[in-house]
Structures are given as structure tokens and as C-alpha cells.
Design an enzyme around this catalytic site. Structure first.
Site, PDB file in Angstrom:
ATOM      1  N   HIS A   1     -18.354  -9.429   5.028  1.00 39.32           N
ATOM      2  CA  HIS A   1     -17.020  -8.897   5.314  1.00 39.32           C
ATOM      3  C   HIS A   1     -16.358  -9.713   6.415  1.00 39.32           C
ATOM      4  O   HIS A   1     -16.958  -9.926   7.471  1.00 39.32           O
ATOM      5  CB  HIS A   1     -17.104  -7.425   5.753  1.00 39.32           C
ATOM      6  N   HIS A   2     -15.160 -10.199   6.140  1.00 39.34           N
ATOM      7  CA  HIS A   2     -14.355 -10.921   7.126  1.00 39.34           C
ATOM      8  C   HIS A   2     -13.039 -10.192   7.315  1.00 39.34           C
ATOM      9  O   HIS A   2     -12.090 -10.428   6.566  1.00 39.34           O
ATOM     10  CB  HIS A   2     -14.019 -12.337   6.645  1.00 39.34           C
ATOM     11  N   GLU A   3     -12.981  -9.277   8.258  1.00 38.82           N
ATOM     12  CA  GLU A   3     -11.671  -8.714   8.614  1.00 38.82           C
ATOM     13  C   GLU A   3     -11.037  -9.728   9.566  1.00 38.82           C
ATOM     14  O   GLU A   3     -11.631 -10.103  10.572  1.00 38.82           O
ATOM     15  CB  GLU A   3     -11.849  -7.355   9.287  1.00 38.82           C
TER      16      GLU A   3
ATOM     17  N   GLU B   1      -8.990   4.044  -0.340  1.00 34.65           N
ATOM     18  CA  GLU B   1      -9.029   4.363   1.092  1.00 34.65           C
ATOM     19  C   GLU B   1      -7.950   5.387   1.475  1.00 34.65           C
ATOM     20  O   GLU B   1      -8.140   6.199   2.371  1.00 34.65           O
ATOM     21  CB  GLU B   1      -8.893   3.096   1.935  1.00 34.65           C
TER      22      GLU B   1
ATOM     23  N   HIS C   1      -8.378  -8.286   0.721  1.00 32.81           N
ATOM     24  CA  HIS C   1      -7.565  -7.072   0.903  1.00 32.81           C
ATOM     25  C   HIS C   1      -6.327  -7.399   1.744  1.00 32.81           C
ATOM     26  O   HIS C   1      -6.376  -8.278   2.614  1.00 32.81           O
ATOM     27  CB  HIS C   1      -8.376  -5.990   1.606  1.00 32.81           C
ATOM     28  N   GLU C   2      -5.276  -6.677   1.487  1.00 34.98           N
ATOM     29  CA  GLU C   2      -3.991  -6.830   2.195  1.00 34.98           C
ATOM     30  C   GLU C   2      -3.370  -8.223   2.004  1.00 34.98           C
ATOM     31  O   GLU C   2      -2.392  -8.560   2.676  1.00 34.98           O
ATOM     32  CB  GLU C   2      -4.092  -6.513   3.703  1.00 34.98           C
TER      33      GLU C   2
ATOM     34  N   GLU D   1       0.831  -1.209   0.000  1.00 30.43           N
ATOM     35  CA  GLU D   1       0.000   0.000   0.000  1.00 30.43           C
ATOM     36  C   GLU D   1       0.864   1.257   0.000  1.00 30.43           C
ATOM     37  O   GLU D   1       0.890   2.031   0.959  1.00 30.43           O
ATOM     38  CB  GLU D   1      -0.963  -0.052   1.186  1.00 30.43           C
TER      39      GLU D   1
ATOM     40  N   ASN E   1       2.426   2.449   7.398  1.00 33.44           N
ATOM     41  CA  ASN E   1       1.384   1.430   7.238  1.00 33.44           C
ATOM     42  C   ASN E   1       1.263   0.655   8.544  1.00 33.44           C
ATOM     43  O   ASN E   1       2.232   0.607   9.312  1.00 33.44           O
ATOM     44  CB  ASN E   1       1.747   0.479   6.084  1.00 33.44           C
TER      45      ASN E   1
ATOM     46  N   GLU F   1      -7.176  -6.353  -3.166  1.00 31.05           N
ATOM     47  CA  GLU F   1      -6.724  -4.969  -3.048  1.00 31.05           C
ATOM     48  C   GLU F   1      -5.225  -5.015  -3.347  1.00 31.05           C
ATOM     49  O   GLU F   1      -4.814  -4.825  -4.470  1.00 31.05           O
ATOM     50  CB  GLU F   1      -7.025  -4.437  -1.657  1.00 31.05           C
TER      51      GLU F   1
HETATM   52  C1  NOJ Z   1      -8.560  -2.261   5.132  1.00 35.26           C
HETATM   53  C2  NOJ Z   1      -9.332  -2.458   3.881  1.00 35.26           C
HETATM   54  O1  NOJ Z   1      -8.600  -2.137   2.747  1.00 35.26           O
HETATM   55  C3  NOJ Z   1     -10.599  -1.628   3.984  1.00 35.26           C
HETATM   56  O2  NOJ Z   1     -11.322  -1.706   2.795  1.00 35.26           O
HETATM   57  C4  NOJ Z   1     -11.401  -2.116   5.156  1.00 35.26           C
HETATM   58  O3  NOJ Z   1     -12.527  -1.310   5.306  1.00 35.26           O
HETATM   59  C5  NOJ Z   1     -10.584  -2.056   6.444  1.00 35.26           C
HETATM   60  N1  NOJ Z   1      -9.325  -2.705   6.265  1.00 35.26           N
HETATM   61  C6  NOJ Z   1     -11.300  -2.713   7.610  1.00 35.26           C
HETATM   62  O4  NOJ Z   1     -11.412  -4.077   7.381  1.00 35.26           O
HETATM   63 CA    CA Z   2      -6.132  -1.906   2.603  1.00 33.84          CA
END
Ligand code: NOJ
Ligand code: CA
Length: 713
Positions: A413-415, A508, A483-484, A171, A193, A502
Site C-alpha cells: 500500500h502506497h498512500e 468505504e 485510488h483517488e 467520490e 470530500n 477506485e
Molecule cells: C482512501 C482509499 O480509498 C482507502 O481505500 C484507503 O484505505 C484510504 N484512502 C487510506 O489510504
Molecule cells: Ca477513496
């Protein structure tokens, strides 16, 4: 007698050194040479139209606890072949992709250790791919890579578009500099970051884009990164030689391999026309064909989300501000004091569903719906989310019924907060929960340092995790947007349920202080070569203090540039990222986002220069509609395009959404114009794009009477 023997032996050695294996691309423009140096070191080089692309470069490995695989080789056998097949991707920029190459397989024997190594080269018209293969054998079984030593010797001090080499994040904004300037620019290139580990002041990531003084465009990357550590490149800036630099694990080891196995492909895409780099499908072609028997459940989607309001700080992911820490199963969220800013509540989500239904969006993403966001990052917390328990104000069943009644799909969504082992523990129940409530797609995320502690986002163990989560998702007929995670390497050919990633600096960052205005003119040359990006375009309000008075970030883009992104930034998953109320302020511009397709039969790259501009025309899948997008870099520029991609003899109506003459990404980002014209395949357009600007065109076939009152372009 002795002298004769010595002479014969010398001749043999000489023959072996002197005989280079030559491989030509199908059109003959690329030539690869392979040979062994006197000490048995494998070496390759590459030319394009007789110009050096890669000067003689060594290949091989340093291994842990055993002799290296760098030298002492002899060629036991070589084999040449040709391949030419066309395949149809499930989604993509093209309906059909031709996979056409000449191949050279070099079988090497390291006599001293009796170990066999194969190096396989595939030469396409658009570039070279090579990989290492470790066949089943008696003398090589389990082994640990200390370092892969694949070299890419550049023929000059090229201009590069690079991001810092890093084991944990991509990123970053791109830096444009000469190769010789990387070292002195590194410190400023490394911006903050939540998880980052740089390794060298001449280390850069792939995909790396370069331009030579003679106008050659060269891209270095990898394809089919499976069960192997992610490759970075480290530059010897005296000799201008890049060498592979793999991502280590917690012990500093760079890969645990078991023969028979193969490395990912190392790729060199090259052309004297920048547009060819964007059109290259080599990265996909070097991946295996589709592994999903019936992919009919994989469908491109245009979506909105309960998201930008959290990213800008207007709302929150967490439900309560009452606690410093929470424990799943112990904290009583029902009894907790709500913070009044929790966006993922049933009523608000229903408003988004209504908006999606009214404007024809396929899906709605909701973040912050599940318990655990109160202390979700920065604490190395293991059991951080369970992915199935909603906050008290989010009624999963009611939302699902409502969405279904409106013909809208919900996106899960799975963070993971990078607690990866925790995610794997919950993966089956999480995917089953999605199936139960009819969620077809998941956006996963890996913010913060990895747990198990000490691991890196791009090491072999993590690469295997992303693949595991993807393949398991396929079992549950779930599409993934991670993402990430590691940047893609064409794996979506094999697993097209990987509809997005991503793995680069997305929109973002416009809310975290801003990105460079020309960032989006580089991404198609780098990050997008391996697969689509969930860039999340479509921001109409550039002054983010209007959403959250405490956020003083400005989006470094014009509104027309945001529209152009829907075409230049190819993805089967496209978000309209701004808030519904901002779209309602500009309904005529919003029309383009509603109309634009997400899946294509054909793409024509009209103009391209990394860092400066990209203009592309795409034909909607199964339709006669075309869409054109342009994104522009730091300086105003007039694009000159002709419409000869249209069918001859047909009439179309073109609606052009462009920057107004006074537009500027900083001073006047919302100044746009919309004009309609009658066009055909002989039409030509000169269109101004502002600094950080762009344009978008929708082109629909019309009968002559519909179009007769419109001015002809
Ligand atoms: C980073 C992600 O790129 C973003 O899209 C997301 O909203 C946040 N993390 C929280 O999970
Ligand atoms: Ca991100």
C-alpha cells in the site's frame, strides 16, 4: 466579368457549406455527418436508427495568446477507411474483443494562420469516437489550451445519471434527474470530500449516462486520456448543449501541448437496449494495443486486507497517538508509545495470511504498515511518507517469509496523501523495495489536496503522473490499483498492469454514512466503462457499530447484494472486504466469494436498467463454470432470466444465493437463502430481489448422477 467571378466564388462557398461528409457504422444504424458552417466552423451530428443522438455540434479550441481554432477552416482533404480486427485482452470480461469501425479523417486548414488540424471520427456499431490531431507543421508547435470547445447537443431534456463536475474527486453518489434539473439539484449533489473543487452549477463528470424519452441510452465519456487534462461537461440548460470543460492547472491553463500530438477520444456510446451499453468495448478499442511485451506476470487476484477495520474506525493506520506531528528520519517510533489499535502488526497480519491460505485467496493487502500516518492528511505536508520504512511492529521480512510459506502474495500500500512530487521522488526505491520483498501489486492512493499546491487531481500534470507511475510499475513488473486517481479511460488495454482503480464512490462510503442503495446499479453504466473498479465488496455485517461502537453507519445493501457485486462489478482484482470473523459467521454465503472467478471468457448481460438493476452471466476463463450476479435498486423486483447461455445438452448444478422474502437493505439485510437446482440451457428462473438486494448464482457442470436428486429448475 466581375459578376461571374462573384457567382463562381459564391457557388464554391455554397458547395463547401452544403457538402456534408457522411460516415456510417458497419451495420448502418449509426450515421455521423460532418460539415463546415459558412464561417468555417467544424460541426458534426449523430443519428441512431434515424433518431437524433447529437444535434449539430461545434468542434474546436480556444487557445491562450494566439488565434483560436474554432472557425475559418476549409477542408483540404478527407479520407475514409474501415478497420476490423480481433484482439485478446490479458484479462477481462471477454476472451476476445472485436474492434470494428468505419473511419473518417478530415484534414482542415485555417488559411488565415496556415495551421492544420485533423479531426478523426471512428464510428462503431456501439457508438462514435472522435479526436483532434495536431500534425507536425511550420505554423503550430507549442500551444496552450484555454478551453476545448467540443459540443454535444442533446436532442431533448433527457434523464441523466450524473455526479457533480469536480477537478478533484469522483467520490459522489449519483443523482438521477432531468438535464433541466441539474442546476437546482447541484447543491445537494455536492457532498463532502477531503479534496474537492466544483466549477459550475451545470457541470457534470463523465462518464455520463442518459436515457431519452424514446428509450435511447446515451453515454458520454472519453478514451485514451494521455498527456491531456481530464474532460468534464458543462451544460447550457436552455439549449441542452453540453460543452467540454477541461480541468485547469494551478494557473488556470487547461493543457500544454506540443505538436505533433493528439487529444483523447471523445466518446458517445448509444443503443436502444441498455445491455449494449454495458457490453460496449468501444472505450478499450479506442486505446492503443498492449505496450508490454511479455505480460505473463499480470495475474488477476482475489484478496483480503487489513483494511475494513481501519475504515470503520475499529483499528488505526497510525502506530502512536503520542505526537501532533511526526518527521520521517527524526521521530523515534521505536521509543513512541503504541496506541494499541495499530492493525498492521506482524501477528495480526499473519492471522490474515492464515485466513487467506485456508480459504484460497491469492493476496493480502496491508495498510498502515509504513511510518508517517500520524499526521498524514490535511496539513499539506510534503515529505509525508517514504514508502520503505515500516513501523516497529511490522516485520517486512518475517511477514514475507510467512506469506510465501503459505502460498499467499502480499499487496503493498502506497498512500501518497497527494504529495505527488514526494511520491515520484521515492518511486524507484519504493518499487525496488516491493521487488525485493516479492510484492506483485500496489494499491496507491491520493487522499487530500495535491502537492504541488494548487494543482488538481485531474489536470494534465496529474494525468501524466498517474501514467508515469503506471509505466514505471510495468518496468518493475508491478500491477497497480490506484485510488483517488483520474477515472480510467481504457488505458488498461495498453497497460494491463492497471488492474484496478477506485475513482468513484466505493464501499468505504458505506462506513462514512452510507451510499444510495441503487449506486451499484449505475456504476456499470458509468465508471466501469473505462476500466475495472476496486469497489471492495463483500460486507456481511451491515451494522458497523458492531465493529466500532462510535460508528453509527449502516451499509445500504443486503448480504445477497454484496455477493451479486462480484459478478456485476467486473474487476480482475476483487476484494473480500469484511473481517474474517464476519465471514466465519456466514460460512455458507462466504462459499460464493471463495468460488467466484475473477477472469472471464464470456459475459452475457441478461437484464439492465441504470438506477434499477443489472443482471449478468459470466463464464470463468478456461473453465465450464458460470456465475450470475444481480444487483437491485430501491424497489423490490423479480428478475426473470433464462439459462440459454449454457451449453445445450449439458447438465449443471446451480447454487442460488438470494435475498430471503423478508430481506431489505435497511430492515433485514442479512436475510438470505441458498438453494440448489439441476439446470440446463432450457431452464428459467424468476428470482425476487429485495430493495437494495440482489442474488448470485454459481453454476457448475455436473454429471447426471451427481445432479439426479436435485429439483430441476
Ligand atoms: C482512501 C482509499 O480509498 C482507502 O481505500 C484507503 O484505505 C484510504 N484512502 C487510506 O489510504
Ligand atoms: Ca477513496
Amino acid at each position: 466579368m466581375k459578376k461571374t467571378l462573384l457567382f463562381t466564388l459564391l457557388c464554391l462557398v455554397f458547395i463547401q457549406v452544403a457538402i456534408a461528409q457522411t460516415l456510417e457504422s458497419p451495420n448502418g444504424e449509426l450515421v455521423m455527418q460532418f460539415s463546415l458552417q459558412e464561417d468555417g466552423t467544424p460541426v458534426y451530428s449523430l443519428t441512431y436508427k434515424d433518431q437524433a443522438v447529437i444535434k449539430p455540434s461545434k468542434l474546436g479550441f480556444d487557445l491562450r495568446d494566439e488565434k483560436d481554432l474554432l472557425s475559418g477552416f476549409s477542408i483540404s482533404e478527407t479520407e475514409e477507411s474501415t478497420f476490423d480486427q480481433t484482439w485478446e485482452p490479458v484479462w477481462g470480461e471477454e476472451k476476445e474483443i472485436r474492434n470494428h469501425y468505419n473511419e473518417l479523417e478530415v484534414n482542415l486548414l485555417q488559411e488565415e494562420t496556415d495551421r492544420n488540424l485533423i479531426i478523426r471520427f471512428r464510428l462503431f456499431n456501439d457508438g462514435l469516437g472522435f479526436r483532434y490531431e495536431f500534425p507536425q507543421q511550420g505554423s503550430l508547435g507549442h500551444f496552450v489550451i484555454k478551453e476545448e470547445r467540443s459540443q454535444f447537443a442533446m436532442a431533448g431534456d433527457h434523464t441523466a445519471f450524473w455526479i457533480p463536475g469536480d477537478y478533484d474527486t469522483q467520490e459522489y453518489d449519483y443523482t438521477e434527474s432531468k438535464l433541466s434539473e441539474i442546476r437546482e439539484t447541484m447543491e445537494t449533489a455536492i457532498t463532502a470530500n477531503l479534496s474537492q473543487t466544483s466549477f459550475s452549477n451545470t457541470g457534470v463528470q463523465t462518464s455520463l449516462m442518459m436515457k431519452t424519452e424514446d428509450g435511447l441510452y446515451i453515454n458520454l465519456h472519453e478514451a485514451a486520456l494521455i498527456d491531456y487534462a481530464t474532460m468534464h461537461l458543462n451544460l447550457d440548460d436552455e439549449k441542452m448543449i453540453f460543452e467540454s470543460w477541461l480541468t485547469p492547472d494551478v494557473n488556470g491553463d487547461k493543457g500544454y501541448l506540443v505538436a505533433p500530438t493528439v487529444s483523447p477520444w471523445r466518446t458517445i456510446i448509444v443503443s436502444d437496449d441498455a445491455r449494449d451499453i454495458l457490453a460496449s468495448k468501444m472505450t478499450y478499442n479506442l486505446n492503443e494495443p498492449i505496450a508490454i511485451e511479455d505480460p505473463s506476470w499480470i495475474k488477476p487476484m482475489k484478496y483480503i486486507g487489513v483494511w475494513w477495520e481501519m475504515i470503520t474506525g475499529k483499528s488505526s493506520w497510525n502506530y502512536t497517538d503520542e505526537f501532533k506531528a511526526v518527521k520521517l528520519g527524526e521521530t523515534d517510533f521505536e521509543a513512541a508509545e503504541p496506541n494499541g489499535k495499530h492493525a498492521a502488526n506482524t501477528e495480526h497480519v499473519k492471522e490474515y495470511i492464515d485466513f487467506a491460505a485456508e480459504h484460497g485467496f491469492d493476496g493480502v493487502l496491508v495498510e498502515g504498515w509504513n511510518i508517517g500516518w500520524e499526521d498524514w492528511f490535511g496539513h499539506s505536508k510534503d515529505y509525508v511518507f517514504d514508502f520503505v520504512t515500516p513501523y516497529p511492529d511490522f516485520d517486512v521480512a518475517e511477514i514475507q517469509n510467512y506469506a510465501e510459506s503459505k502460498g499467499v502474495k502480499m499487496i503493498m500500500h502506497h498512500e501518497t496523501s497527494s504529495s505527488v512530487r514526494n511520491y515520484e521522488r521515492h518511486l524507484d526505491t519504493a518499487y525496488q523495495f516491493m521487488n525485493k520483498y516479492g510484492y506483485p501489486a500496489v494499491k496507491s492512493g491520493y487522499v487530500g489536496d495535491i502537492l504541488p499546491r494548487g494543482e488538481n487531481h485531474y489536470s494534465q500534470w496529474l494525468v501524466n503522473h498517474y501514467q508515469y507511475a503506471l509505466e514505471k510499475a510495468a518496468d518493475y513488473k508491478i500491477m497497480v490499483n490506484a485510488h483517488e486517481a483520474v477515472r480510467p479511460t481504457g488505458i488498461a488495454r495498453t497497460y494491463p498492469n492497471l488492474i484496478g482503480n477506485e475513482s468513484a464512490r466505493g464501499t468505504e462510503y458505506q462506513s462514512f454514512g452510507g451510499s444510495k442503495p441503487n449506486h451499484v446499479t449505475v456504476l456499470p453504466f458509468t465508471r466501469l466503462l473505462g476500466g475495472p473498479m476496486d469497489y471492495t465488496p463483500g460486507i456481511f455485517e451491515m451494522d458497523l457499530s458492531k465493529l466500532n461502537p462510535e460508528n453509527d453507519s449502516k451499509v445500504n445493501s443486503t448480504l445477497a447484494n454484496q455477493l451479486g457485486l462480484y459478478v456485476t462489478m467486473y474487476s480482475p482484482l476483487q476484494m473480500a472486504a469484511d473481517l474474517p470473523e464476519n465471514y466465519m459467521r456466514f460460512p455458507d454465503a462466504f462459499q460464493f466469494i471463495k468460488d467466484v472467478a475473477v477472469d472471464w471468457d464470456k459475459s452475457v448481460y441478461l437484464e439492465a436498467e441504470p438506477g434499477d438493476y443489472v443482471t449478468v452471466a459470466r463464464k470463468e476463463k478456461g473453465s465450464t463454470n458460470w456465475f450470475v450476479g444481480n444487483v437491485n435498486g430501491n424497489d423490490a423486483r423479480t428478475a426473470r432470466i433464462n439459462f440459454d447461455f449454457l451449453d445445450k445438452g449439458k447438465t449443471y448444478i446451480a447454487t442460488i444465493y438470494s435475498d430471503a422474502p423478508s430481506a431489505h437493505y435497511r430492515m433485514n439485510p442479512q436475510a438470505y437463502e441458498i438453494k440448489k437446482y439441476r439446470v440446463d440451457s432450457r431452464s428459467k428462473l424468476s428470482q425476487l430481489s429485495a430493495p437494495g438486494g440482489g442474488f448470485a448464482i454459481s453454476i457448475k457442470e455436473a454429471d447426471k448422477t451427481d445432479a439426479k436428486d436435485l429439483k430441476k429448475l
